[in-house]
Design a protein around this motif. Structure first.
Motif, mmCIF file in Angstrom:
data_model
loop_
_atom_site.group_PDB
_atom_site.id
_atom_site.type_symbol
_atom_site.label_atom_id
_atom_site.label_comp_id
_atom_site.label_asym_id
_atom_site.label_seq_id
_atom_site.Cartn_x
_atom_site.Cartn_y
_atom_site.Cartn_z
ATOM 1 N N UNK A 123 0.826 -1.201 0.000
ATOM 2 C CA UNK A 123 0.000 0.000 0.000
ATOM 3 C C UNK A 123 0.866 1.259 0.000
ATOM 4 N N UNK A 124 1.942 1.277 0.745
ATOM 5 C CA UNK A 124 2.845 2.429 0.753
ATOM 6 C C UNK A 124 3.478 2.611 -0.621
ATOM 7 N N UNK A 125 3.900 1.533 -1.250
ATOM 8 C CA UNK A 125 4.474 1.621 -2.604
ATOM 9 C C UNK A 125 3.434 2.140 -3.594
ATOM 10 N N UNK A 126 2.208 1.688 -3.481
ATOM 11 C CA UNK A 126 1.142 2.149 -4.369
ATOM 12 C C UNK A 126 0.864 3.634 -4.212
ATOM 13 N N UNK A 127 0.839 4.112 -2.983
ATOM 14 C CA UNK A 127 0.626 5.544 -2.747
ATOM 15 C C UNK A 127 1.775 6.354 -3.329
ATOM 16 N N UNK A 128 3.006 5.873 -3.176
ATOM 17 C CA UNK A 128 4.162 6.577 -3.747
ATOM 18 C C UNK A 128 4.093 6.618 -5.275
ATOM 19 N N UNK A 129 3.641 5.527 -5.896
ATOM 20 C CA UNK A 129 3.496 5.498 -7.353
ATOM 21 C C UNK A 129 2.430 6.498 -7.796
ATOM 22 N N UNK A 130 1.296 6.546 -7.114
ATOM 23 C CA UNK A 130 0.226 7.487 -7.469
ATOM 24 C C UNK A 130 0.712 8.923 -7.313
ATOM 25 N N UNK A 131 1.409 9.231 -6.240
ATOM 26 C CA UNK A 131 1.945 10.580 -6.045
ATOM 27 C C UNK A 131 2.945 10.913 -7.142
ATOM 28 N N UNK A 132 3.815 9.965 -7.484
ATOM 29 C CA UNK A 132 4.776 10.195 -8.558
ATOM 30 C C UNK A 132 4.100 10.460 -9.891
ATOM 31 N N UNK A 133 3.055 9.708 -10.206
ATOM 32 C CA UNK A 133 2.327 9.933 -11.457
ATOM 33 C C UNK A 133 1.629 11.285 -11.470
ATOM 34 N N UNK A 134 1.047 11.673 -10.343
ATOM 35 C CA UNK A 134 0.402 12.981 -10.278
ATOM 36 C C UNK A 134 1.409 14.106 -10.479
ATOM 37 N N UNK A 135 2.564 13.976 -9.880
ATOM 38 C CA UNK A 135 3.586 15.020 -10.013
ATOM 39 C C UNK A 135 4.081 15.107 -11.447
ATOM 40 N N UNK A 136 4.323 13.962 -12.092
ATOM 41 C CA UNK A 136 4.842 14.013 -13.458
ATOM 42 C C UNK A 136 3.777 14.436 -14.459
#
Length: 100
Positions: free
Chosen positions: A28-41
């Motif tokens: 779940x932590x990895x998934x949240x980090x991926x979503x945040x990374x996609x939003x930023x990019x």
């Protein structure tokens, strides 16, 4: 308390459940980090280039604006859509909006 109380081992199903919760937390932590990374990019891209000035014919006022790769369009208060060429800034098409 006796020494046998201190040496109690946890049941296998409880150990499995503890490991499962730990793995799910990491996922779940990895998934949240991926979503945040996609939003930023995705949202961090620069804004689209807008024309400095648009001259509308006949004293029309703009109500909406949209654009494509080689054109941009303005919806006016006179129920028209004016499509402009992005390079020249000239009107290439005028679409009248009719009510049903």
């Amino acid at each position: 308390m006796s020494d046998s109380d201190d040496d109690m081992t946890e049941p296998a199903n409880l150990r499995f459940l503890r490991r499962l919760v730990t793995v799910l937390t990491v996922v779940m932590i990895c998934g949240v980090l991926v979503v945040i990374g996609l939003l930023v990019t995705r949202l961090g891209n620069r804004a689209p280039d807008l024309p400095d000035q648009i001259s509308l014919p006949g004293g029309a006022a703009a109500r909406a604006f949209t654009q494509g790769d080689h054109w941009y369009a303005v919806v006016t208060d006179q129920d028209q859509i004016l499509i402009f060429d992005r390079l020249t800034g000239k009107i290439t098409q005028t679409v009248d909006i009719t009510s049903p």
